[in-house]
Design a protein around this motif. Sequence first.
Motif, PDB file in Angstrom:
ATOM      1  N   GLY A  55       0.817  -1.203   0.000  1.00 12.24           N
ATOM      2  CA  GLY A  55       0.000   0.000   0.000  1.00 12.24           C
ATOM      3  C   GLY A  55       0.850   1.253   0.000  1.00 12.24           C
ATOM      4  N   HIS A  56       0.201   2.379  -0.173  1.00  7.04           N
ATOM      5  CA  HIS A  56       0.867   3.671  -0.279  1.00  7.04           C
ATOM      6  C   HIS A  56       1.771   3.939   0.931  1.00  7.04           C
ATOM      7  CE1 HIS A  56       1.394   7.764  -1.608  1.00  7.04           C
ATOM      8  NE2 HIS A  56       1.043   8.196  -0.412  1.00  7.04           N
ATOM      9  N   SER A  57       3.056   4.132   0.680  1.00  2.00           N
ATOM     10  CA  SER A  57       4.070   4.476   1.692  1.00  2.00           C
ATOM     11  C   SER A  57       4.185   3.452   2.813  1.00  2.00           C
ATOM     12  CB  SER A  57       3.794   5.862   2.292  1.00  2.00           C
ATOM     13  OG  SER A  57       3.893   6.840   1.292  1.00  2.00           O
ATOM     14  N   TYR A  58       3.783   2.220   2.565  1.00  6.21           N
ATOM     15  CA  TYR A  58       3.860   1.178   3.584  1.00  6.21           C
ATOM     16  C   TYR A  58       5.308   0.847   3.935  1.00  6.21           C
ATOM     17  CZ  TYR A  58       2.154  -2.880   6.166  1.00  6.21           C
ATOM     18  OH  TYR A  58       1.840  -3.770   7.154  1.00  6.21           O
ATOM     19  N   ILE A  59       6.213   1.097   2.999  1.00  3.63           N
ATOM     20  CA  ILE A  59       7.629   0.784   3.189  1.00  3.63           C
ATOM     21  C   ILE A  59       8.213   1.519   4.396  1.00  3.63           C
ATOM     22  CG2 ILE A  59       8.470   2.589   1.647  1.00  3.63           C
ATOM     23  CD1 ILE A  59      10.553   0.588   0.641  1.00  3.63           C
ATOM     24  N   HIS A  60       7.665   2.684   4.726  1.00  3.89           N
ATOM     25  CA  HIS A  60       8.224   3.486   5.819  1.00  3.89           C
ATOM     26  C   HIS A  60       7.943   2.889   7.199  1.00  3.89           C
ATOM     27  CE1 HIS A  60       9.658   6.614   3.188  1.00  3.89           C
ATOM     28  NE2 HIS A  60       8.499   6.573   2.544  1.00  3.89           N
TER      29      HIS A  60
END
Length: 138
Positions: free
Chosen positions: A45-50
């Motif tokens: 999902g959107h910006s889940y990497i952070h």
Amino acid sequence: MAQSREITEGRLHQALKRLLSGTPTRVKVTGKLTLNKINNEAGLGHSYIHKFDNFVEYANPIIEKFNEEPINDDIIPPSNSDNLTELEKLKQDLKHEKKLKNEYRLDKKDLQKRYDLLEEKYQNIVYQLFLLQNNSSN
């Protein structure tokens, strides 16, 4: 919970490997390598990497090093038409014209359907008016 976090981090590592090797499955090969690109390649999902601070710290130096290296022009096809031969330019023009012709044909069909509907409504209104006038004169 910890197991799903490990699986997701594994997906991020696999996505990074695919991007570094030039064989992504979900994003384009061209362009700079970014955390967002890794995130999208992993299918998150959107910006889940952070949410994965350890991975972000691990990936940032790799991303910087990858983006500093000169791009190999053999992998990326030329995007501008300056390097094309006369025949390739003509083929591109023909392909573009066929695409436009198809779009125009579809637009024409759509407009014809709209016109037919309006004509039907107009005829219906004229008939209703005729009936009203005929009833009022009787």
